[in-house]
Write a protein that holds these residues in place. Structure first.
Motif, PDB file in Angstrom:
ATOM      1  N   ILE A  22      12.365  82.930  32.309  1.00  0.00           N
ATOM      2  CA  ILE A  22      12.578  83.255  33.717  1.00  0.00           C
ATOM      3  C   ILE A  22      11.997  82.155  34.604  1.00  0.00           C
ATOM      4  O   ILE A  22      12.637  81.699  35.562  1.00  0.00           O
ATOM      5  CB  ILE A  22      11.958  84.622  34.053  1.00  0.00           C
ATOM      6  CG1 ILE A  22      12.769  85.741  33.401  1.00  0.00           C
ATOM      7  CG2 ILE A  22      11.884  84.835  35.559  1.00  0.00           C
ATOM      8  CD1 ILE A  22      12.159  87.120  33.555  1.00  0.00           C
ATOM      9  N   GLU A  23      10.790  81.706  34.283  1.00  0.00           N
ATOM     10  CA  GLU A  23      10.156  80.650  35.077  1.00  0.00           C
ATOM     11  C   GLU A  23      10.985  79.370  35.057  1.00  0.00           C
ATOM     12  O   GLU A  23      11.220  78.731  36.093  1.00  0.00           O
ATOM     13  CB  GLU A  23       8.754  80.369  34.541  1.00  0.00           C
ATOM     14  CG  GLU A  23       8.035  79.238  35.260  1.00  0.00           C
ATOM     15  CD  GLU A  23       6.692  78.899  34.647  1.00  0.00           C
ATOM     16  OE1 GLU A  23       5.992  78.016  35.196  1.00  0.00           O
ATOM     17  OE2 GLU A  23       6.330  79.496  33.600  1.00  0.00           O
ATOM     18  N   ASN A  24      11.457  78.987  33.883  1.00  0.00           N
ATOM     19  CA  ASN A  24      12.184  77.726  33.768  1.00  0.00           C
ATOM     20  C   ASN A  24      13.608  77.820  34.304  1.00  0.00           C
ATOM     21  O   ASN A  24      14.170  76.823  34.764  1.00  0.00           O
ATOM     22  CB  ASN A  24      12.172  77.248  32.313  1.00  0.00           C
ATOM     23  CG  ASN A  24      10.827  76.680  31.919  1.00  0.00           C
ATOM     24  OD1 ASN A  24      10.170  76.010  32.718  1.00  0.00           O
ATOM     25  ND2 ASN A  24      10.388  76.941  30.692  1.00  0.00           N
ATOM     26  N   GLU A  25      14.207  79.006  34.260  1.00  0.00           N
ATOM     27  CA  GLU A  25      15.511  79.187  34.911  1.00  0.00           C
ATOM     28  C   GLU A  25      15.368  79.005  36.424  1.00  0.00           C
ATOM     29  O   GLU A  25      16.215  78.395  37.076  1.00  0.00           O
ATOM     30  CB  GLU A  25      16.068  80.570  34.598  1.00  0.00           C
ATOM     31  CG  GLU A  25      17.407  80.873  35.250  1.00  0.00           C
ATOM     32  CD  GLU A  25      18.578  80.139  34.631  1.00  0.00           C
ATOM     33  OE1 GLU A  25      19.697  80.255  35.151  1.00  0.00           O
ATOM     34  OE2 GLU A  25      18.375  79.446  33.605  1.00  0.00           O
ATOM     35  N   GLU A  26      14.266  79.525  36.971  1.00  0.00           N
ATOM     36  CA  GLU A  26      14.034  79.355  38.410  1.00  0.00           C
ATOM     37  C   GLU A  26      13.804  77.888  38.754  1.00  0.00           C
ATOM     38  O   GLU A  26      14.303  77.389  39.770  1.00  0.00           O
ATOM     39  CB  GLU A  26      12.845  80.203  38.858  1.00  0.00           C
ATOM     40  CG  GLU A  26      12.631  80.185  40.365  1.00  0.00           C
ATOM     41  CD  GLU A  26      11.687  81.268  40.843  1.00  0.00           C
ATOM     42  OE1 GLU A  26      11.710  81.559  42.054  1.00  0.00           O
ATOM     43  OE2 GLU A  26      10.929  81.822  40.015  1.00  0.00           O
TER      44      GLU A  26
END
Length: 365
Positions: free
Chosen positions: A171-175
């Motif tokens: 989730i962090e890296n998709e953001e």
């Protein structure tokens, strides 16, 4: 122009042994990829019929098969879904203005944080419509295919079997990927050309590799401990593979991207910042690919042991990273995305004829 002359991009280091070649793709993975792509062509309601056929023809599922060649069929179906959504979002973002990419990021992250159902936010300045947008639909319901039994998004299917830390990192890296897409759009709107160093930092995010590397753990049914995945040596290896994949992609995509004046490309950045001609910039980008590969192998040799169980997991994860090196290269001459129907000839000769606006390769994008 010629693809890099001095530093052949082969997936083999000049100072060490070759990295893992792509493992043979299973017939079941090929079949799953084909079904996934066909379902995008037939059922993804966000795009026109012509665009759906075009996106499906690019072979996102085949790329997944090259790069996630150690996972079960069940998990491969989910990864195919993620890969297809990234391709579709990449296409959506290509022509968006800065503000539009910010909206795109908000709705996609909303779908990842609330995968069960659409929940529009009402934050001042970032209000979302009551009717779910196309980008949110893509993330929540990409129509991966009839081989799936659950009518939920790829992310909903991923959550039950992905470790909590894997989910958080993804989730962090998709953001971060979507933030980079926003910054890329800002550069496009303002005609800003970053320094080479700033471009490399941005490209590590805009490549989409970070969340895709997080999915390697999911594909292997494991969760590496934080003290392993956060170790500086591991971060260096992931950056090296990211750089290799992104830089080689920039080399292969330069011809099509220069056609539309896109400066988010390493070759274009080097030409501008280092005052090199096209062939000189191509060769320099090739040298950077080789340097990234050499640094990966050097760093891998320094990675410490954490005991037999963790070491076996690390070895499998690194095979996954290495499959991204060799698999992305192989796929670049399978897909028509970069060289159209000349791709097999280009792979053999490495000669590429520079396109003018009146000449676009068949099927290229």
């Amino acid at each position: 122009m010629v693809l890099p002359r001095r530093s052949t991009i082969t997936g083999v280091s000049s100072s060490g042994p070759p990295v893992s070649l792509p493992l043979p793709r299973s017939l079941s993975q090929d079949a799953i990829a084909a079904v996934s792509e066909k379902c995008v062509e037939n059922g993804c309601r966000v795009f026109t019929a012509d665009m759906r056929r075009h996106i499906a023809s690019l072979g996102a599922g085949q790329l997944a098969a090259y790069c996630y060649n150690q996972c079960s069929d069940e998990r491969f179906r989910i990864i195919c879904g993620f890969m297809l959504v990234l391709f579709l979002l990449d296409h959506l973002s290509d022509d968006l203005m800065t503000k539009d990419t910010e909206i795109l990021a908000d709705v996609v992250m909303n779908a990842m944080n609330f995968p069960e159902s659409y929940r529009p936010t009402h934050t001042r300045g970032k209000e979302q419509p009551q009717l779910e947008s196309d980008a949110s639909i893509l993330t929540r319901d990409p129509l991966i295919g009839p081989m799936l039994t659950l009518p939920h998004s790829y992310w909903t299917r991923c959550i039950p079997d992905a470790g909590s830390e894997v989910q958080a990192r993804c989730i962090e890296n998709e953001e971060l990927y979507l933030v980079a897409v926003h910054e890329q759009a800002r550069h496009r709107d303002t005609n800003e050309i970053p320094t080479t160093e700033a471009y490399i930092d941005l490209r590590r995010l805009s490549s989409g590799c970070k969340p895709l590397f997080d999915l390697l753990e999911f594909s292997l049914d494991m969760q590496l401990p934080d003290y392993v995945i956060e170790k500086p040596l591991m971060k260096t290896m992931k950056d090296c593979v990211n750089d290799f994949v992104a830089f080689s992609n920039d080399i292969f995509s330069y011809n099509v991207e220069q056609l539309r004046g896109d400066m988010h490309n390493l070759v274009a950045i080097i030409m501008n910042n280092d005052n090199l001609d096209l062939q000189g910039a191509m060769d320099h980008a090739g040298d950077m690919c080789r340097a990234a590969l050499d640094k990966y192998i050097e760093t891998k040799a320094k990675f410490p042991s954490y005991g037999a169980e963790i070491d076996s997991q690390v070895a499998a994860f690194l095979r996954g990273l290495e499959s991204w090196i060799s698999g992305s290269l192989e796929w670049s001459f399978v897909t028509p995305r970069y060289f159209g129907n000349k791709r097999h000839e280009v792979k053999k000769t490495r000669w590429v004829k520079l396109l003018s606006r009146s000449r676009v390769p068949a099927n290229a994008a």
